[in-house]
Write a protein that holds these residues in place. Structure first.
Motif, PDB file in Angstrom:
ATOM      1  N   PRO A  84       3.012 -10.608  -3.078  1.00 39.54           N
ATOM      2  CA  PRO A  84       2.104 -10.546  -1.930  1.00 39.54           C
ATOM      3  C   PRO A  84       1.689  -9.109  -1.632  1.00 39.54           C
ATOM      4  O   PRO A  84       2.418  -8.166  -1.939  1.00 39.54           O
ATOM      5  CB  PRO A  84       2.957 -11.115  -0.784  1.00 39.54           C
ATOM      6  N   ILE A  85       0.510  -8.960  -1.053  1.00 42.88           N
ATOM      7  CA  ILE A  85       0.041  -7.636  -0.620  1.00 42.88           C
ATOM      8  C   ILE A  85       0.597  -7.401   0.778  1.00 42.88           C
ATOM      9  O   ILE A  85       0.190  -8.046   1.747  1.00 42.88           O
ATOM     10  CB  ILE A  85      -1.495  -7.571  -0.625  1.00 42.88           C
ATOM     11  N   ARG A  86       1.539  -6.499   0.896  1.00 47.01           N
ATOM     12  CA  ARG A  86       2.221  -6.276   2.165  1.00 47.01           C
ATOM     13  C   ARG A  86       1.348  -5.430   3.104  1.00 47.01           C
ATOM     14  O   ARG A  86       0.767  -4.436   2.689  1.00 47.01           O
ATOM     15  CB  ARG A  86       3.562  -5.586   1.937  1.00 47.01           C
ATOM     16  N   ASN A  87       1.319  -5.834   4.342  1.00 45.40           N
ATOM     17  CA  ASN A  87       0.514  -5.137   5.349  1.00 45.40           C
ATOM     18  C   ASN A  87       1.311  -3.970   5.922  1.00 45.40           C
ATOM     19  O   ASN A  87       1.737  -3.979   7.080  1.00 45.40           O
ATOM     20  CB  ASN A  87       0.089  -6.115   6.448  1.00 45.40           C
ATOM     21  N   LEU A  88       1.521  -2.948   5.085  1.00 46.09           N
ATOM     22  CA  LEU A  88       2.286  -1.776   5.490  1.00 46.09           C
ATOM     23  C   LEU A  88       1.361  -0.581   5.661  1.00 46.09           C
ATOM     24  O   LEU A  88       0.324  -0.469   5.010  1.00 46.09           O
ATOM     25  CB  LEU A  88       3.340  -1.441   4.431  1.00 46.09           C
ATOM     26  N   GLY A 160       0.089   7.219   8.266  1.00 40.12           N
ATOM     27  CA  GLY A 160      -0.081   5.780   8.136  1.00 40.12           C
ATOM     28  C   GLY A 160      -1.251   5.355   7.291  1.00 40.12           C
ATOM     29  O   GLY A 160      -1.623   4.173   7.291  1.00 40.12           O
ATOM     30  N   GLN A 161      -1.847   6.282   6.544  1.00 40.91           N
ATOM     31  CA  GLN A 161      -2.990   5.947   5.705  1.00 40.91           C
ATOM     32  C   GLN A 161      -2.525   5.516   4.313  1.00 40.91           C
ATOM     33  O   GLN A 161      -1.501   5.977   3.810  1.00 40.91           O
ATOM     34  CB  GLN A 161      -3.927   7.145   5.582  1.00 40.91           C
ATOM     35  N   THR A 162      -3.311   4.631   3.698  1.00 35.46           N
ATOM     36  CA  THR A 162      -3.084   4.241   2.316  1.00 35.46           C
ATOM     37  C   THR A 162      -3.797   5.238   1.407  1.00 35.46           C
ATOM     38  O   THR A 162      -4.965   5.538   1.617  1.00 35.46           O
ATOM     39  CB  THR A 162      -3.612   2.825   2.046  1.00 35.46           C
ATOM     40  N   VAL A 163      -3.085   5.745   0.414  1.00 34.88           N
ATOM     41  CA  VAL A 163      -3.667   6.694  -0.536  1.00 34.88           C
ATOM     42  C   VAL A 163      -3.517   6.114  -1.943  1.00 34.88           C
ATOM     43  O   VAL A 163      -2.452   5.614  -2.309  1.00 34.88           O
ATOM     44  CB  VAL A 163      -2.985   8.075  -0.453  1.00 34.88           C
ATOM     45  N   ILE A 189       7.884  10.740  -1.707  1.00 31.33           N
ATOM     46  CA  ILE A 189       9.259  11.142  -1.374  1.00 31.33           C
ATOM     47  C   ILE A 189       9.267  12.024  -0.125  1.00 31.33           C
ATOM     48  O   ILE A 189      10.076  11.827   0.792  1.00 31.33           O
ATOM     49  CB  ILE A 189       9.898  11.869  -2.568  1.00 31.33           C
ATOM     50  N   ASP A 190       8.337  12.995  -0.064  1.00 28.96           N
ATOM     51  CA  ASP A 190       8.280  13.893   1.095  1.00 28.96           C
ATOM     52  C   ASP A 190       7.957  13.134   2.371  1.00 28.96           C
ATOM     53  O   ASP A 190       8.483  13.453   3.455  1.00 28.96           O
ATOM     54  CB  ASP A 190       7.233  14.984   0.871  1.00 28.96           C
ATOM     55  N   ALA A 191       7.072  12.144   2.276  1.00 27.78           N
ATOM     56  CA  ALA A 191       6.668  11.370   3.459  1.00 27.78           C
ATOM     57  C   ALA A 191       7.602  10.198   3.729  1.00 27.78           C
ATOM     58  O   ALA A 191       7.466   9.529   4.762  1.00 27.78           O
ATOM     59  CB  ALA A 191       5.244  10.857   3.272  1.00 27.78           C
ATOM     60  N   GLU A 192       8.537   9.956   2.794  1.00 26.63           N
ATOM     61  CA  GLU A 192       9.470   8.832   2.892  1.00 26.63           C
ATOM     62  C   GLU A 192       8.724   7.511   3.038  1.00 26.63           C
ATOM     63  O   GLU A 192       9.058   6.669   3.872  1.00 26.63           O
ATOM     64  CB  GLU A 192      10.444   9.034   4.068  1.00 26.63           C
ATOM     65  N   ARG A 193       7.709   7.345   2.183  1.00 29.30           N
ATOM     66  CA  ARG A 193       6.889   6.135   2.185  1.00 29.30           C
ATOM     67  C   ARG A 193       6.947   5.488   0.793  1.00 29.30           C
ATOM     68  O   ARG A 193       7.115   6.173  -0.215  1.00 29.30           O
ATOM     69  CB  ARG A 193       5.433   6.436   2.548  1.00 29.30           C
ATOM     70  N   PRO A 194       6.810   4.156   0.719  1.00 24.98           N
ATOM     71  CA  PRO A 194       6.942   3.472  -0.570  1.00 24.98           C
ATOM     72  C   PRO A 194       5.710   3.629  -1.454  1.00 24.98           C
ATOM     73  O   PRO A 194       4.624   4.009  -0.999  1.00 24.98           O
ATOM     74  CB  PRO A 194       7.125   2.005  -0.156  1.00 24.98           C
ATOM     75  N   ALA A 195       5.896   3.305  -2.731  1.00 28.61           N
ATOM     76  CA  ALA A 195       4.791   3.285  -3.689  1.00 28.61           C
ATOM     77  C   ALA A 195       4.514   1.831  -4.075  1.00 28.61           C
ATOM     78  O   ALA A 195       5.443   1.039  -4.245  1.00 28.61           O
ATOM     79  CB  ALA A 195       5.146   4.099  -4.936  1.00 28.61           C
ATOM     80  N   GLN A 196       3.221   1.500  -4.187  1.00 27.59           N
ATOM     81  CA  GLN A 196       2.811   0.160  -4.582  1.00 27.59           C
ATOM     82  C   GLN A 196       2.124   0.211  -5.939  1.00 27.59           C
ATOM     83  O   GLN A 196       0.971   0.613  -6.045  1.00 27.59           O
ATOM     84  CB  GLN A 196       1.851  -0.438  -3.543  1.00 27.59           C
ATOM     85  N   PRO A 197       2.814  -0.167  -7.021  1.00 29.27           N
ATOM     86  CA  PRO A 197       2.171  -0.174  -8.341  1.00 29.27           C
ATOM     87  C   PRO A 197       1.248  -1.384  -8.500  1.00 29.27           C
ATOM     88  O   PRO A 197       1.610  -2.502  -8.128  1.00 29.27           O
ATOM     89  CB  PRO A 197       3.348  -0.251  -9.322  1.00 29.27           C
ATOM     90  N   LEU A 198       0.070  -1.138  -9.060  1.00 24.85           N
ATOM     91  CA  LEU A 198      -0.867  -2.199  -9.405  1.00 24.85           C
ATOM     92  C   LEU A 198      -1.139  -2.132 -10.897  1.00 24.85           C
ATOM     93  O   LEU A 198      -1.377  -1.053 -11.433  1.00 24.85           O
ATOM     94  CB  LEU A 198      -2.193  -2.039  -8.640  1.00 24.85           C
ATOM     95  N   ARG A 199      -1.127  -3.280 -11.563  1.00 22.56           N
ATOM     96  CA  ARG A 199      -1.452  -3.342 -12.978  1.00 22.56           C
ATOM     97  C   ARG A 199      -2.916  -3.770 -13.122  1.00 22.56           C
ATOM     98  O   ARG A 199      -3.282  -4.882 -12.765  1.00 22.56           O
ATOM     99  CB  ARG A 199      -0.545  -4.327 -13.703  1.00 22.56           C
ATOM    100  N   LEU A 200      -3.755  -2.875 -13.647  1.00 24.53           N
ATOM    101  CA  LEU A 200      -5.182  -3.141 -13.814  1.00 24.53           C
ATOM    102  C   LEU A 200      -5.500  -3.408 -15.279  1.00 24.53           C
ATOM    103  O   LEU A 200      -5.160  -2.603 -16.145  1.00 24.53           O
ATOM    104  CB  LEU A 200      -6.016  -1.933 -13.354  1.00 24.53           C
ATOM    105  N   THR A 201      -6.144  -4.531 -15.555  1.00 19.91           N
ATOM    106  CA  THR A 201      -6.620  -4.819 -16.903  1.00 19.91           C
ATOM    107  C   THR A 201      -8.011  -5.428 -16.828  1.00 19.91           C
ATOM    108  O   THR A 201      -8.357  -6.085 -15.843  1.00 19.91           O
ATOM    109  CB  THR A 201      -5.680  -5.799 -17.649  1.00 19.91           C
TER     110      THR A 201
END
Length: 277
Positions: A84-88, A160-163, A189-201
């Motif tokens: 699922p795409i988490r609303n974080l 709180g922005q998505t980058v 790591i510095d912002a203590e925020r998670p990473a969301q990997p996306l697989r693009l094909t």
């Protein structure tokens, strides 16, 4: 022309890659009608692009809808599978990099501000749009400016922005891929925020791997755009992989994300659901 550096990411993709994943042929009349229709639709949508930078309620929904419409205008359909795409808030989205089309593909799923090569900001017309959309420019030939880019990304994540970043550092054809460089993961790591990997094909309608959207080597934006609008339907598939907690080691975080986005079998179309425009 900036000087070349040994650390500068380089893809091994060539014209042979484009031929390997080329689109099937079609009759001239069919191609002409397809190009006219797609070019007309894209030109209708293009003037509205700067409006996406206006801070309106529900802007993320508008961004998703616009990106889906632009992809359709260019002959690209998008499907999504995986978690699922988490609303974080404040997530670093990372993916492999094939083309300028990736911006619309990711924007249709997880819109955010992009880390992009500085040359893009200097392009006519597109540069204005890039500045409006608050693109974070990165000088690929200047290693000493990289810490400032990482600091900017971390600042936006804390706010709180998505980058969205492409850790390979350059585009690949879609048949091959490069290593994920760890620098940008330091921001998470510095912002203590998670990473969301996306697989693009990218795929043809029959499910085989497509290099039609690729933007590689000495390719020009115009040549890449022409390949896309001339071709039959292209299918962009986004697989949402597991969210990755930042941890304390950027190299380890980069390795986890890179492992997540690599396809098990190259050239086989994944199964997913289509996004409605």
């Amino acid at each position: 022309m900036p000087a070349e550096h040994a650390w500068l990411p380089r893809a091994s993709c060539t014209e042979a890659c484009l031929r390997a994943g080329a689109a099937p042929g079609d009759r001239a009349a069919v191609i002409a009608a397809r190009v006219v229709l797609r070019a007309t639709l894209a030109m209708v949508l293009l003037p509205a692009l700067p409006l996406l930078a206006v801070p309106l309620p529900g802007r993320s929904h508008l961004q998703r809808g616009y990106c889906r419409l632009m992809l359709r205008a260019l002959g690209v359909r998008i499907t999504v599978s995986g978690g699922p795409i988490r609303n974080l808030r404040g997530v670093l989205v990372v993916a492999g990099h094939v083309s300028w089309v990736d911006i619309f593909t990711i924007g249709a799923v997880l819109p955010g501000s992009f880390v992009a090569k500085a040359e893009m900001v200097r392009w006519p017309a597109l540069g204005v749009v890039a500045r409006l959309m608050k693109v974070i420019p990165i000088e690929r030939s200047s290693l000493r400016r990289l810490p400032a880019v990482v600091a900017t990304v971390a600042q936006r994540l804390r706010a709180g922005q998505t980058v969205v970043a492409f850790p390979e550092g350059t585009t690949w054809c879609g048949l091959g891929y490069g290593r994920f460089h760890p620098a940008m993961f330091q921001a998470a790591i510095d912002a203590e925020r998670p990473a969301q990997p996306l697989r693009l094909t990218y795929h043809h309608r029959d499910g085989s791997a497509s290099t039609v959207p690729a933007y590689i080597g000495e390719d020009t934006l115009w040549a890449s755009l022409c390949r896309l609008v001339v071709a039959r339907r292209t299918v962009a598939h986004v697989r949402v992989e597991s969210l990755q907690l930042p941890g304390a080691d950027r190299r380890e975080l980069a390795r986890r994300c890179e492992t997540a986005v690599r396809p098990a079998v190259v050239g086989v179309a994944p199964v997913g659901h289509a996004l409605a425009a």
